[in-house]
Design an enzyme around this catalytic site. Structure first.
Site, short mmCIF file in Angstrom:
data_model
loop_
_atom_site.label_atom_id
_atom_site.label_comp_id
_atom_site.label_asym_id
_atom_site.label_seq_id
_atom_site.Cartn_x
_atom_site.Cartn_y
_atom_site.Cartn_z
N GLY A 29 0.82 -1.21 0.00
CA GLY A 29 0.00 0.00 0.00
C GLY A 29 0.85 1.25 0.00
O GLY A 29 2.06 1.19 -0.22
N ASN A 30 0.21 2.38 0.23
CA ASN A 30 0.95 3.64 0.32
C ASN A 30 0.34 4.52 1.41
O ASN A 30 -0.69 4.19 1.99
CB ASN A 30 1.00 4.35 -1.03
CG ASN A 30 -0.38 4.72 -1.55
OD1 ASN A 30 -1.06 5.55 -0.95
ND2 ASN A 30 -0.80 4.10 -2.65
N ARG A 31 0.98 5.64 1.68
CA ARG A 31 0.60 6.47 2.82
C ARG A 31 -0.51 7.48 2.54
O ARG A 31 -0.79 8.33 3.37
CB ARG A 31 1.82 7.23 3.35
CG ARG A 31 2.85 6.35 4.00
CD ARG A 31 3.92 7.22 4.65
NE ARG A 31 5.05 6.44 5.09
CZ ARG A 31 5.07 5.70 6.20
NH1 ARG A 31 4.00 5.67 6.98
NH2 ARG A 31 6.12 4.99 6.51
N SER A 32 -1.11 7.41 1.37
CA SER A 32 -2.18 8.38 1.09
C SER A 32 -3.32 8.25 2.09
O SER A 32 -3.79 7.15 2.38
CB SER A 32 -2.72 8.13 -0.33
OG SER A 32 -3.90 8.89 -0.52
N ALA A 96 -4.01 7.98 -5.08
CA ALA A 96 -2.61 7.55 -5.13
C ALA A 96 -2.60 6.10 -5.61
O ALA A 96 -2.89 5.18 -4.85
CB ALA A 96 -1.97 7.67 -3.75
#
Ligand code: C5P
Length: 232
Positions: A29-32, A96
């Site tokens: 995943g990502n930090r968005s 994102a």
């Protein structure tokens, strides 16, 4: 009058970070946080638009007064976005999206290996959803304003603005909302700073403030583009 600058316009907003499954319990995943996208959806709603929000993983409350579709992976987001974009006057691509996903998804939870070898994750490229939306507009001859986002860091030879101008051309969208990202500068925070670049008019202007303030600025810029807003 200004408050209803997008009266009756159909606005699609994508928000949040995609998750790319490794197995039934793990993902990349990502930090968005999705906060900027959600703020944009609210601002467009408050400007009178009929809003469809496609939300991937978000860490903010989903707003009222709009249609909401939940997705998880980039490919789910792509499918939902292309379909919804076909019925939208404005597309705001704030999500994102993971550039890569694991090339295989385990059917069962991956086990620790017994022989001491470490697993290797091979990644494959995800589709560029924004480019697909631009291509669909050309194919169908849609009258549609497409807004992309870019989170860039400069380098010694190029400013963030240089990267933004190049990305605006490369992606083929009409507006690019440019964020400078450094450690801790944007993700998950409540305040932000953007420059909005217009391919149609060449206008480059910025705003800083809360994500709500920035969202209202971006929506005003969208409504101010030739042929989009209802105001004068
Ligand atoms: O190339 P980059 O990821 O910086 O571009 C960012 C813009 O492109 C954002 O609007 C993002 O939502 C969109 N994007 C996309 N599909 C991808 C990657 C990014 O639509 N696979």
């Amino acid at each position: 009058r200004e408050a209803r600058a997008l009266a009756g316009r159909r606005v699609l907003v994508t928000a949040g970070g995609t998750r790319e499954a490794l197995d039934p319990v793990r993902f990349l995943g990502n930090r968005s946080s999705g906060k900027q996208g959600i703020a944009l959806a609210r601002a467009a709603r408050d400007a009178g638009a009929q809003v469809h929000l496609i939300a991937a993983h978000v860490e903010a409350e989903l707003p009222q007064g709009m249609r909401i579709t939940r997705v998880s992976s980039a490919r789910e987001l792509q499918e939902a976005s292309l379909a919804a974009a076909g019925e939208s006057d404005v597309v705001i691509m704030a999500a994102a999206v993971a550039d890569y996903r694991p090339d295989t998804v385990g059917e069962h939870k991956m086990k620790k290996s017994e022989d001491g070898t470490d697993p290797v994750i091979r990644l494959i490229r995800n589709p560029d959803i924004l480019r697909g939306i631009v291509a669909q507009r050309e194919e169908r001859g849609l009258d549609q304003l497409i807004v992309g986002f870019a989170a860039e860091t400069g380098d010694p030879e190029h400013s963030v603005l240089d990267f933004g101008r190049a990305k605006l051309r490369r992606k083929g969208c009409d507006l690019l909302v440019l964020n400078e990202v450094g450690t801790d500068k944007v993700f998950g925070r409540d305040d932000t700073e953007v420059v909005v670049l217009s391919a149609r008019t060449g206008d480059e202007s910025g705003a800083r403030g809360s994500k709500d303030e920035v969202a209202r600025f971006v929506v005003a810029r969208i409504a101010g583009e030739p042929g989009v807003g209802t105001g004068g």
